[in-house]
Scaffold this motif. Structure first.
Motif, PDB file in Angstrom:
ATOM      1  N   ALA A 179      64.631 -13.445  22.539  1.00  0.00           N
ATOM      2  CA  ALA A 179      64.657 -12.009  22.254  1.00  0.00           C
ATOM      3  C   ALA A 179      64.699 -11.246  23.569  1.00  0.00           C
ATOM      4  CB  ALA A 179      63.436 -11.588  21.446  1.00  0.00           C
ATOM      5  N   ALA A 180      65.258 -10.049  23.512  1.00  0.00           N
ATOM      6  CA  ALA A 180      65.320  -9.198  24.697  1.00  0.00           C
ATOM      7  C   ALA A 180      65.218  -7.743  24.268  1.00  0.00           C
ATOM      8  CB  ALA A 180      66.610  -9.432  25.473  1.00  0.00           C
ATOM      9  N   ILE A 181      64.770  -6.914  25.204  1.00  0.00           N
ATOM     10  CA  ILE A 181      64.614  -5.488  24.909  1.00  0.00           C
ATOM     11  C   ILE A 181      64.902  -4.691  26.171  1.00  0.00           C
ATOM     12  CG2 ILE A 181      62.121  -5.586  25.385  1.00  0.00           C
ATOM     13  CD1 ILE A 181      61.770  -3.453  23.167  1.00  0.00           C
ATOM     14  N   SER A 182      65.655  -3.616  25.992  1.00  0.00           N
ATOM     15  CA  SER A 182      65.953  -2.747  27.119  1.00  0.00           C
ATOM     16  C   SER A 182      64.807  -1.767  27.335  1.00  0.00           C
ATOM     17  CB  SER A 182      67.252  -1.980  26.882  1.00  0.00           C
ATOM     18  OG  SER A 182      67.044  -1.015  25.856  1.00  0.00           O
ATOM     19  N   LYS A 183      64.843  -1.059  28.457  1.00  0.00           N
ATOM     20  CA  LYS A 183      63.792  -0.073  28.717  1.00  0.00           C
ATOM     21  C   LYS A 183      63.815   1.019  27.648  1.00  0.00           C
ATOM     22  CE  LYS A 183      62.603   0.679  32.921  1.00  0.00           C
ATOM     23  NZ  LYS A 183      62.560   1.083  34.341  1.00  0.00           N
ATOM     24  N   GLY A 184      65.010   1.270  27.090  1.00  0.00           N
ATOM     25  CA  GLY A 184      65.136   2.283  26.054  1.00  0.00           C
ATOM     26  C   GLY A 184      64.772   1.805  24.667  1.00  0.00           C
ATOM     27  N   TYR A 225      67.853 -10.390  19.114  1.00  0.00           N
ATOM     28  CA  TYR A 225      67.114 -11.557  18.643  1.00  0.00           C
ATOM     29  C   TYR A 225      68.075 -12.715  18.397  1.00  0.00           C
ATOM     30  CZ  TYR A 225      63.203  -8.412  17.693  1.00  0.00           C
ATOM     31  OH  TYR A 225      62.176  -7.497  17.811  1.00  0.00           O
ATOM     32  N   ALA A 226      67.634 -13.900  18.725  1.00  0.00           N
ATOM     33  CA  ALA A 226      68.384 -15.083  18.340  1.00  0.00           C
ATOM     34  C   ALA A 226      68.302 -15.228  16.826  1.00  0.00           C
ATOM     35  CB  ALA A 226      67.798 -16.318  19.022  1.00  0.00           C
ATOM     36  N   ASP A 227      69.342 -15.771  16.221  1.00  0.00           N
ATOM     37  CA  ASP A 227      69.367 -15.911  14.771  1.00  0.00           C
ATOM     38  C   ASP A 227      68.170 -16.720  14.257  1.00  0.00           C
ATOM     39  OD1 ASP A 227      73.006 -16.187  14.467  1.00  0.00           O
ATOM     40  OD2 ASP A 227      71.686 -14.443  14.588  1.00  0.00           O
ATOM     41  N   SER A 228      67.733 -17.677  15.043  1.00  0.00           N
ATOM     42  CA  SER A 228      66.669 -18.575  14.604  1.00  0.00           C
ATOM     43  C   SER A 228      65.317 -17.890  14.465  1.00  0.00           C
ATOM     44  CB  SER A 228      66.541 -19.751  15.584  1.00  0.00           C
ATOM     45  OG  SER A 228      66.286 -19.282  16.897  1.00  0.00           O
ATOM     46  N   VAL A 229      65.165 -16.691  15.045  1.00  0.00           N
ATOM     47  CA  VAL A 229      63.862 -16.020  14.992  1.00  0.00           C
ATOM     48  C   VAL A 229      63.923 -14.662  14.307  1.00  0.00           C
ATOM     49  CG1 VAL A 229      63.190 -17.195  17.123  1.00  0.00           C
ATOM     50  CG2 VAL A 229      64.042 -14.843  17.237  1.00  0.00           C
ATOM     51  N   LYS A 230      65.101 -14.236  13.906  1.00  0.00           N
ATOM     52  CA  LYS A 230      65.231 -12.929  13.253  1.00  0.00           C
ATOM     53  C   LYS A 230      64.359 -12.869  12.012  1.00  0.00           C
ATOM     54  CE  LYS A 230      69.856 -11.481  14.706  1.00  0.00           C
ATOM     55  NZ  LYS A 230      71.267 -11.308  14.298  1.00  0.00           N
ATOM     56  N   GLY A 231      63.627 -11.758  11.874  1.00  0.00           N
ATOM     57  CA  GLY A 231      62.767 -11.573  10.729  1.00  0.00           C
ATOM     58  C   GLY A 231      61.386 -12.180  10.901  1.00  0.00           C
ATOM     59  N   ARG A 232      61.215 -13.000  11.946  1.00  0.00           N
ATOM     60  CA  ARG A 232      59.907 -13.630  12.179  1.00  0.00           C
ATOM     61  C   ARG A 232      59.262 -13.165  13.488  1.00  0.00           C
ATOM     62  NH1 ARG A 232      59.538 -18.923  13.021  1.00  0.00           N
ATOM     63  NH2 ARG A 232      61.616 -19.139  13.944  1.00  0.00           N
ATOM     64  N   PHE A 233      60.079 -12.931  14.493  1.00  0.00           N
ATOM     65  CA  PHE A 233      59.582 -12.523  15.812  1.00  0.00           C
ATOM     66  C   PHE A 233      59.899 -11.052  16.055  1.00  0.00           C
ATOM     67  CE2 PHE A 233      59.811 -16.891  18.158  1.00  0.00           C
ATOM     68  CZ  PHE A 233      59.087 -17.463  17.125  1.00  0.00           C
ATOM     69  N   THR A 234      59.011 -10.375  16.766  1.00  0.00           N
ATOM     70  CA  THR A 234      59.236  -8.988  17.149  1.00  0.00           C
ATOM     71  C   THR A 234      58.938  -8.818  18.630  1.00  0.00           C
ATOM     72  OG1 THR A 234      58.613  -8.198  14.942  1.00  0.00           O
ATOM     73  CG2 THR A 234      58.640  -6.582  16.730  1.00  0.00           C
ATOM     74  N   ILE A 235      59.921  -8.313  19.355  1.00  0.00           N
ATOM     75  CA  ILE A 235      59.726  -8.047  20.778  1.00  0.00           C
ATOM     76  C   ILE A 235      59.430  -6.565  20.971  1.00  0.00           C
ATOM     77  CG2 ILE A 235      62.192  -7.630  21.251  1.00  0.00           C
ATOM     78  CD1 ILE A 235      61.755  -9.047  23.972  1.00  0.00           C
ATOM     79  N   THR A 239      54.157  -3.984  30.415  1.00  0.00           N
ATOM     80  CA  THR A 239      53.848  -5.201  29.683  1.00  0.00           C
ATOM     81  C   THR A 239      54.856  -5.424  28.561  1.00  0.00           C
ATOM     82  OG1 THR A 239      51.495  -4.952  30.181  1.00  0.00           O
ATOM     83  CG2 THR A 239      52.086  -6.457  28.415  1.00  0.00           C
ATOM     84  N   LEU A 240      55.275  -6.680  28.442  1.00  0.00           N
ATOM     85  CA  LEU A 240      56.201  -7.109  27.399  1.00  0.00           C
ATOM     86  C   LEU A 240      55.437  -7.966  26.406  1.00  0.00           C
ATOM     87  CD1 LEU A 240      59.293  -7.403  26.577  1.00  0.00           C
ATOM     88  CD2 LEU A 240      59.216  -9.561  27.856  1.00  0.00           C
ATOM     89  N   TYR A 241      55.799  -7.858  25.134  1.00  0.00           N
ATOM     90  CA  TYR A 241      55.123  -8.626  24.091  1.00  0.00           C
ATOM     91  C   TYR A 241      56.143  -9.370  23.230  1.00  0.00           C
ATOM     92  CZ  TYR A 241      51.427  -5.280  25.238  1.00  0.00           C
ATOM     93  OH  TYR A 241      50.504  -4.504  25.898  1.00  0.00           O
ATOM     94  N   LEU A 242      55.661 -10.446  22.616  1.00  0.00           N
ATOM     95  CA  LEU A 242      56.433 -11.135  21.598  1.00  0.00           C
ATOM     96  C   LEU A 242      55.476 -11.519  20.483  1.00  0.00           C
ATOM     97  CD1 LEU A 242      59.280 -12.198  20.847  1.00  0.00           C
ATOM     98  CD2 LEU A 242      58.531 -14.435  21.698  1.00  0.00           C
ATOM     99  N   GLN A 243      55.595 -10.835  19.362  1.00  0.00           N
ATOM    100  CA  GLN A 243      54.798 -11.159  18.181  1.00  0.00           C
ATOM    101  C   GLN A 243      55.564 -12.214  17.386  1.00  0.00           C
ATOM    102  OE1 GLN A 243      51.673 -10.046  17.169  1.00  0.00           O
ATOM    103  NE2 GLN A 243      51.890 -11.621  15.582  1.00  0.00           N
ATOM    104  N   MET A 244      54.942 -13.355  17.194  1.00  0.00           N
ATOM    105  CA  MET A 244      55.591 -14.465  16.501  1.00  0.00           C
ATOM    106  C   MET A 244      54.856 -14.751  15.203  1.00  0.00           C
ATOM    107  SD  MET A 244      56.392 -16.957  19.753  1.00  0.00           S
ATOM    108  CE  MET A 244      54.657 -17.285  20.074  1.00  0.00           C
ATOM    109  N   ASN A 245      55.524 -14.543  14.085  1.00  0.00           N
ATOM    110  CA  ASN A 245      54.946 -14.792  12.771  1.00  0.00           C
ATOM    111  C   ASN A 245      55.695 -15.921  12.071  1.00  0.00           C
ATOM    112  OD1 ASN A 245      53.201 -12.567  13.175  1.00  0.00           O
ATOM    113  ND2 ASN A 245      54.701 -11.154  12.278  1.00  0.00           N
ATOM    114  N   SER A 246      55.085 -16.448  11.038  1.00  0.00           N
ATOM    115  CA  SER A 246      55.707 -17.524  10.249  1.00  0.00           C
ATOM    116  C   SER A 246      56.230 -18.626  11.161  1.00  0.00           C
ATOM    117  CB  SER A 246      56.846 -16.960   9.390  1.00  0.00           C
ATOM    118  OG  SER A 246      56.376 -15.944   8.539  1.00  0.00           O
TER     119      SER A 246
END
Length: 121
Positions: free
Chosen positions: A49-54, A59-69, A77-84
Protein backbone atom coordinates in the motif's frame (compact mmCIF):
# COMPACT_ATOMS: atom_id res chain seq x y z
CA UNK A 1 18.33 12.09 4.74
CA UNK A 2 15.15 10.56 6.14
CA UNK A 3 15.03 7.95 8.87
CA UNK A 4 12.13 5.51 9.09
CA UNK A 5 11.43 3.36 12.14
CA UNK A 6 8.69 0.73 12.11
CA UNK A 7 6.85 -0.75 15.06
CA UNK A 8 3.80 -2.88 15.72
CA UNK A 9 4.66 -6.22 14.17
CA UNK A 10 4.10 -9.50 15.96
CA UNK A 11 2.32 -12.83 16.01
CA UNK A 12 -1.41 -13.02 15.47
CA UNK A 13 -3.92 -15.73 14.64
CA UNK A 14 -5.64 -15.85 11.29
CA UNK A 15 -8.58 -13.47 11.23
CA UNK A 16 -6.92 -11.14 13.71
CA UNK A 17 -5.66 -7.59 13.34
CA UNK A 18 -2.41 -5.67 13.70
CA UNK A 19 -1.49 -2.04 13.28
CA UNK A 20 1.93 -1.08 12.01
CA UNK A 21 3.43 2.36 12.57
CA UNK A 22 6.34 4.09 10.91
CA UNK A 23 7.88 7.19 12.44
CA UNK A 24 9.73 9.43 10.01
CA UNK A 25 12.41 11.92 10.97
CA UNK A 26 15.05 14.03 9.29
CA UNK A 27 14.45 15.84 6.00
CA UNK A 28 10.70 15.18 5.91
CA UNK A 29 10.17 18.05 3.48
CA UNK A 30 11.97 16.04 0.80
CA UNK A 31 9.46 13.19 0.66
CA UNK A 32 5.93 12.91 -0.68
CA UNK A 33 4.60 9.40 -1.05
CA UNK A 34 5.08 6.79 1.68
CA UNK A 35 4.20 3.16 1.65
CA UNK A 36 4.52 -0.35 2.99
CA UNK A 37 6.31 -3.19 1.26
CA UNK A 38 6.53 -6.78 2.40
CA UNK A 39 8.77 -9.71 1.66
CA UNK A 40 7.96 -13.30 2.54
CA UNK A 41 10.61 -16.04 2.60
CA UNK A 42 11.49 -17.11 -0.90
CA UNK A 43 9.34 -14.43 -2.50
CA UNK A 44 10.02 -11.10 -4.10
CA UNK A 45 9.38 -7.90 -2.25
CA UNK A 46 5.99 -6.44 -3.10
CA UNK A 47 4.33 -3.09 -2.62
CA UNK A 48 1.36 -3.54 -0.30
CA UNK A 49 0.00 0.00 0.00
CA UNK A 50 1.07 3.58 -0.55
CA UNK A 51 -0.27 7.03 0.24
CA UNK A 52 0.63 10.48 -1.00
CA UNK A 53 0.96 13.51 1.25
CA UNK A 54 -2.42 14.60 -0.09
CA UNK A 55 -4.03 11.30 0.85
CA UNK A 56 -4.28 9.45 -2.47
CA UNK A 57 -3.93 5.72 -1.83
CA UNK A 58 -2.86 2.57 -3.62
CA UNK A 59 -3.46 -1.01 -2.51
CA UNK A 60 -2.27 -4.31 -3.87
CA UNK A 61 -5.17 -6.51 -4.93
CA UNK A 62 -4.25 -9.07 -2.30
CA UNK A 63 -4.97 -6.67 0.57
CA UNK A 64 -7.82 -4.53 -0.76
CA UNK A 65 -10.70 -4.40 1.68
CA UNK A 66 -8.55 -5.76 4.52
CA UNK A 67 -5.70 -3.26 4.94
CA UNK A 68 -5.94 0.50 5.39
CA UNK A 69 -3.02 2.86 4.99
CA UNK A 70 -3.06 6.29 6.59
CA UNK A 71 -0.64 9.00 7.63
CA UNK A 72 -0.54 11.77 10.18
CA UNK A 73 1.51 14.51 8.54
CA UNK A 74 1.62 16.54 11.76
CA UNK A 75 3.23 13.61 13.57
CA UNK A 76 5.27 12.43 10.56
CA UNK A 77 3.88 8.96 11.09
CA UNK A 78 2.60 6.35 8.66
CA UNK A 79 0.20 3.57 9.64
CA UNK A 80 -1.02 0.30 8.23
CA UNK A 81 -4.14 -1.18 9.80
CA UNK A 82 -4.30 -4.86 8.90
CA UNK A 83 -7.57 -6.71 9.47
CA UNK A 84 -8.74 -10.22 8.60
CA UNK A 85 -5.14 -11.35 8.48
CA UNK A 86 -4.28 -14.54 6.62
CA UNK A 87 -1.28 -16.86 6.95
CA UNK A 88 -0.16 -15.67 3.51
CA UNK A 89 0.25 -12.16 4.96
CA UNK A 90 3.22 -13.46 6.94
CA UNK A 91 6.27 -11.44 5.93
CA UNK A 92 8.69 -8.75 6.96
CA UNK A 93 6.97 -5.43 6.43
CA UNK A 94 9.04 -2.41 5.44
CA UNK A 95 8.13 1.24 5.58
CA UNK A 96 9.38 3.22 2.59
CA UNK A 97 9.34 6.78 1.33
CA UNK A 98 9.76 8.31 -2.10
CA UNK A 99 11.38 11.63 -2.79
CA UNK A 100 9.19 14.41 -4.12
CA UNK A 101 8.55 13.98 -7.88
CA UNK A 102 9.48 10.28 -7.77
CA UNK A 103 6.82 8.00 -9.23
CA UNK A 104 5.43 5.04 -7.33
CA UNK A 105 6.89 2.73 -9.98
CA UNK A 106 10.39 3.77 -8.93
CA UNK A 107 12.26 2.27 -6.01
CA UNK A 108 11.76 4.32 -2.86
CA UNK A 109 14.73 6.32 -1.71
CA UNK A 110 14.31 5.58 2.01
CA UNK A 111 13.61 2.37 3.90
CA UNK A 112 12.97 1.28 7.44
CA UNK A 113 14.59 -1.74 9.03
CA UNK A 114 11.48 -3.89 8.78
CA UNK A 115 9.12 -5.49 11.26
CA UNK A 116 8.05 -9.14 11.29
CA UNK A 117 4.39 -10.03 10.94
CA UNK A 118 3.49 -13.67 11.49
CA UNK A 119 -0.05 -14.97 11.03
CA UNK A 120 -0.72 -18.44 12.37
CA UNK A 121 -3.44 -20.68 10.98
Amino acid sequence: QVQLVESGGGLVQAGGSLRLSCAASGSIFSINRMGWYRQAPGKERELVAAISKGGSTFYADSVKGRFTISRDNAKNTLYLQMNSLKPEDTAIYYCAAWKILATMKSTPEYWGQGTQVTVSS
